[in-house]
Each structure stands twice: as C-alpha cells, then as structure tokens.
Design a protein around this motif. Structure first.
Motif, PDB file in Angstrom:
ATOM      1  N   ASN A 198       0.811  -1.226   0.000  1.00  0.00           N
ATOM      2  CA  ASN A 198       0.000   0.000   0.000  1.00  0.00           C
ATOM      3  C   ASN A 198       0.845   1.276   0.000  1.00  0.00           C
ATOM      4  N   PRO A 199       1.683   1.441  -1.012  1.00  0.00           N
ATOM      5  CA  PRO A 199       2.561   2.621  -1.039  1.00  0.00           C
ATOM      6  C   PRO A 199       1.780   3.934  -0.964  1.00  0.00           C
ATOM      7  N   GLU A 200       0.567   3.932  -1.516  1.00  0.00           N
ATOM      8  CA  GLU A 200      -0.199   5.194  -1.555  1.00  0.00           C
ATOM      9  C   GLU A 200      -0.554   5.690  -0.168  1.00  0.00           C
ATOM     10  N   GLU A 201      -0.644   4.744   0.814  1.00  0.00           N
ATOM     11  CA  GLU A 201      -0.937   5.178   2.185  1.00  0.00           C
ATOM     12  C   GLU A 201       0.255   5.924   2.778  1.00  0.00           C
ATOM     13  N   ILE A 202       1.443   5.575   2.320  1.00  0.00           N
ATOM     14  CA  ILE A 202       2.655   6.230   2.833  1.00  0.00           C
ATOM     15  C   ILE A 202       2.890   7.560   2.120  1.00  0.00           C
ATOM     16  N   THR A 203       2.707   7.546   0.806  1.00  0.00           N
ATOM     17  CA  THR A 203       2.955   8.796   0.069  1.00  0.00           C
ATOM     18  C   THR A 203       1.944   9.878   0.458  1.00  0.00           C
ATOM     19  N   ARG A 204       0.731   9.463   0.810  1.00  0.00           N
ATOM     20  CA  ARG A 204      -0.325  10.422   1.167  1.00  0.00           C
ATOM     21  C   ARG A 204       0.006  11.214   2.436  1.00  0.00           C
ATOM     22  N   GLU A 205       0.969  10.737   3.193  1.00  0.00           N
ATOM     23  CA  GLU A 205       1.405  11.445   4.412  1.00  0.00           C
ATOM     24  C   GLU A 205       2.469  12.495   4.103  1.00  0.00           C
ATOM     25  N   ALA A 206       3.000  12.457   2.885  1.00  0.00           N
ATOM     26  CA  ALA A 206       4.245  13.197   2.614  1.00  0.00           C
ATOM     27  C   ALA A 206       4.018  14.651   2.273  1.00  0.00           C
ATOM     28  N   ASP A 207       4.878  15.517   2.831  1.00  0.00           N
ATOM     29  CA  ASP A 207       4.940  16.919   2.412  1.00  0.00           C
ATOM     30  C   ASP A 207       5.777  17.056   1.142  1.00  0.00           C
ATOM     31  N   ILE A 208       6.748  16.159   1.031  1.00  0.00           N
ATOM     32  CA  ILE A 208       7.642  16.175  -0.134  1.00  0.00           C
ATOM     33  C   ILE A 208       7.732  14.745  -0.664  1.00  0.00           C
ATOM     34  N   MET A 218       3.051   6.151 -12.383  1.00  0.00           N
ATOM     35  CA  MET A 218       2.693   5.271 -11.271  1.00  0.00           C
ATOM     36  C   MET A 218       2.025   6.036 -10.119  1.00  0.00           C
ATOM     37  N   VAL A 219       2.538   7.210  -9.823  1.00  0.00           N
ATOM     38  CA  VAL A 219       2.005   7.985  -8.699  1.00  0.00           C
ATOM     39  C   VAL A 219       0.786   8.776  -9.171  1.00  0.00           C
ATOM     40  N   ARG A 220      -0.380   8.390  -8.675  1.00  0.00           N
ATOM     41  CA  ARG A 220      -1.631   9.023  -9.104  1.00  0.00           C
ATOM     42  C   ARG A 220      -1.964  10.214  -8.202  1.00  0.00           C
ATOM     43  N   GLY A 221      -2.905  11.015  -8.656  1.00  0.00           N
ATOM     44  CA  GLY A 221      -3.325  12.164  -7.853  1.00  0.00           C
ATOM     45  C   GLY A 221      -3.767  11.753  -6.459  1.00  0.00           C
ATOM     46  N   SER A 222      -4.425  10.587  -6.365  1.00  0.00           N
ATOM     47  CA  SER A 222      -4.957  10.117  -5.076  1.00  0.00           C
ATOM     48  C   SER A 222      -3.860   9.692  -4.100  1.00  0.00           C
ATOM     49  N   TRP A 223      -2.612   9.601  -4.586  1.00  0.00           N
ATOM     50  CA  TRP A 223      -1.483   9.225  -3.721  1.00  0.00           C
ATOM     51  C   TRP A 223      -0.901  10.448  -3.007  1.00  0.00           C
ATOM     52  N   ILE A 224      -1.375  11.625  -3.376  1.00  0.00           N
ATOM     53  CA  ILE A 224      -0.696  12.861  -2.989  1.00  0.00           C
ATOM     54  C   ILE A 224      -1.528  13.665  -1.996  1.00  0.00           C
ATOM     55  N   LYS A 225      -0.863  14.118  -0.929  1.00  0.00           N
ATOM     56  CA  LYS A 225      -1.523  15.007   0.033  1.00  0.00           C
ATOM     57  C   LYS A 225      -1.677  16.391  -0.589  1.00  0.00           C
ATOM     58  N   ILE A 259      -0.930  17.741 -10.670  1.00  0.00           N
ATOM     59  CA  ILE A 259      -0.919  19.205 -10.686  1.00  0.00           C
ATOM     60  C   ILE A 259      -2.193  19.777 -10.072  1.00  0.00           C
ATOM     61  N   LYS A 260      -3.233  18.946  -9.989  1.00  0.00           N
ATOM     62  CA  LYS A 260      -4.486  19.390  -9.356  1.00  0.00           C
ATOM     63  C   LYS A 260      -4.415  19.319  -7.834  1.00  0.00           C
ATOM     64  N   VAL A 261      -3.424  18.575  -7.311  1.00  0.00           N
ATOM     65  CA  VAL A 261      -3.353  18.328  -5.870  1.00  0.00           C
ATOM     66  C   VAL A 261      -2.127  18.982  -5.229  1.00  0.00           C
ATOM     67  N   ALA A 262      -1.011  18.925  -5.929  1.00  0.00           N
ATOM     68  CA  ALA A 262       0.269  19.368  -5.359  1.00  0.00           C
ATOM     69  C   ALA A 262       0.355  20.887  -5.317  1.00  0.00           C
TER      70      ALA A 262
END
Ligand code: NDP
Length: 295
Positions: A198-208, A218-225, A259-262
């Motif tokens: 579940n990498p997306e659960e970890i990336t979703r916590e990230a500031d960077i 591979m990294v989708r919008g939903s993976w990003i805080k 670009i819609k999330v970051a």
C-alpha cells in the motif's frame, strides 16, 4: 490549480550553469586552470550515448574540457581499469565519470571503486556514499541527480526541515542518496520500494515526494496530500503515434492528476533532467577548485 507552481528545472539549471561559468572564468583568469571531465562509455546503448553526448555539450558550453573514451561492448574490465588509472594520474582531469550501466560481464563495484575518490564527481564511490550516510561527515561529492532534486527544493524555498518526505525507489544512484540527503536536511524520511505494501498510504502522508522508480505515471493524484511538493525523477518513454519520434517522455508521476493536488511539481522533461547535468558541472568545478586549492 492556478496557484500550482511548476518547478522549472530548465530555468534553474540555466541559472546554476551561469554561476558555474562565472566561477570557471574567475579560476582560469587567476590561476590558469580549466576544469577537465573524463567520461568513459562502454558499449552501444542508445540512451547512454545520448547522456554522454549531452554531458559533453554541456561541458563545452561551460568552459570545461571534456575527455571522452568510447569502448566497444566486448571490451575487457582491464581496459576500462587502465583508462581509469590514467585519468586518475592526469592532472588535467578533475572528474571521472563511468557511464552506467556497464556491460553485464563487468564488475561495476570493482570499476567504480577504481576511480580515485578526489575525482569521483558522480559521487558513487562507496567511501563517498558512506560519508553521505554518516552523521558529522562530509562526502567529497554528492551524486548529481539527488543533489539536483535538493537544489530545486532550495531554489524554490521549499522548507525541508521537520517535514515528512517520501522517496519512491532505493537505487544506489538516485533513491538511496536522495533519502540520505533529505535526512541530512532534517526531514523525516520514508522509503517506498517494490516490496512496499500500500505505497499510496505512505505517500499520502508526505509533504515532499521524490519519485525515482522508472514506472510511467505510477504515482496518481490520489497518492498525494494536497499541497505536497513533488519531484519527479522518472524518465520513461511511452508510445505516442502523434509524436514524430513515435514516443514521448513521461515521469513516474501522473502529471495531469498531480498538478491538481500538489503545491509544486517538476515536469518531465524539463524538471530534474537538466539539473542532473548542471550538478555534474558543479561537481567538476568543485573538484578542480579543491585539487588546485582555489577558493
Ligand atoms: P532503478 O531501476 O535502479 O531503481 C528503481 C527503484 O524503484 C528500485 O528501488 C525499485 O525497488 C523501485 N520500484 C520498482 N517498482 C516499484 C513499484 N511498483 N513501487 C515502488 N517502487 C518500485 O532506477 P533508477 O533509480 O536508476 O532510475 C529511476 C528512474 O529515474 C528511471 O525512470 C530513470 O530513467 C530515471 N532517472 C532520471 C535521471 C535524471 O537525470 N532525471 C537520472 C537517473 C535516473 P526495488 O529496490 O525493490 O527493486
């Protein structure tokens, strides 16, 4: 979306190169030394040949003398080691770069180990990596791609200290040194790799997020805080019939979604790629200054 900042690696790389040019001129004028970079290419990989060509061009523009050796795929390890040894002894050469990957019959570790550490502008010598990993130690050189990632964060005034950073990928040349560098900058760092659940659960916590995987989009919008800063190292050719070349390059991050999330993101191409070469020039200059004790 309008507030999303595109991190312009091309522009920053140009600024860095202008600064390098000025320093090279100052050194040449005051002590008559021109930095020299030796590049060793073995085999006929098209991508490697392109990288070497680009590095050579960048050297020429910067006023760095480049020494290029192209050896056939079936060369022996001894031949490569002989060139390295000659460049190690050559006072005109301040940086030695062995283009990776090497042909499979060669021992990469042995060859990288042969580059004298004072000329290891790629920063891949195990002693350099070891010093990068240790508290209170300073490596002689920092690997170019991760150094370029951090430089982009600095030049865009992205706060690293105390932030949660996630690096996707743990290769010796990008992911691992990127994680070490972020940690040196006082980020709290997690590393995601191919065995991570579940990498997306970890990336979703990230500031960077620094993505260095080699998997297109591979990294989708939903993976990003929301508001995270994304550095996309990936360079992946994907088929594109509308492109005259038949392909186009995309990153590891799905740019349109991200670009819609970051709050800020590097494009591919035009993000990390140009920075890698600028950092190589920077390391070569640093080496020439250090070897000649020029401040
Ligand atoms: P490597 O193939 O050496 O490493 C890839 C890393 O990604 C490995 O650590 C691997 O994990 C991990 N990985 C693979 N699949 C997944 C997955 N599904 N989920 C999470 N992690 C995964 O590649 P490099 O580090 O050399 O390069 C990465 C990308 O960066 C490539 O696209 C390359 O072209 C690009 N690149 C760009 C440069 C630039 O100047 N912009 C310079 C260098 C590279 P594991 O360790 O478990 O196998």
């Amino acid at each position: 979306e309008a507030s999303v900042k595109v991190i312009d690696g091309k522009k920053v790389a140009k600024d860095v190169r202008d600064e390098i040019n000025a320093e090279i001129t100052r050194m040449k004028d005051s002590i008559g030394v021109v930095p020299g970079l030796a590049v060793i290419l073995v085999g006929d990989r098209k991508d490697s040949a392109t990288y070497v060509r680009n590095k050579k061009k960048a050297c020429e523009t910067a006023g760095i003398k480049s020494y290029e050796v192209c050896l056939p795929e079936n060369s022996t390890e001894e031949e490569v080691l002989k060139y390295i040894s000659d460049f190690n002894d050559d006072p005109m050469v301040h940086g030695i770069l062995v283009q990776l990957p090497l042909p499979s019959h060669m021992d990469e570790e042995k060859i990288l180990h042969a580059v004298c550490i004072e000329k290891d502008v790629d920063g891949f010598h195990p002693l350099n990596i070891g010093q990068l990993a240790m508290r209170g130690r300073e490596p002689l050189f920092i690997p170019c791609t991760p150094k370029g990632c951090i430089e982009l964060l600095h030049r865009y005034n992205v706060e690293i200290k105390g932030k949660k950073a996630v690096v996707i990928g743990r290769s010796n040349i990008v992911g691992m040194p990127a994680a070490l560098l972020l940690q040196r900058e006082d980020a709290t760092v997690s590393i995601v790799h191919s065995r991570t659940n579940n990498p997306e659960e970890i990336t979703r916590e990230a500031d960077i997020i620094i993505a260095a995987v080699g998997k297109p989009n591979m990294v989708r919008g939903s993976w990003i805080k929301p508001g995270a800063v994304i550095i996309d190292v990936g360079i992946n050719p994907v088929e594109d019939a509308t492109n005259p070349r038949g392909y186009r390059l995309v990153g590891d991050v799905c740019y349109e979604e991200a670009i819609k999330v970051a709050s800020a993101i590097t494009p591919v191409p035009g993000g990390v790629g140009p920075m890698t070469i600028a950092m190589l020039l920077s390391n070569t200059l640093l080496s020439a200054k250090r070897i000649n004790n020029f401040k």
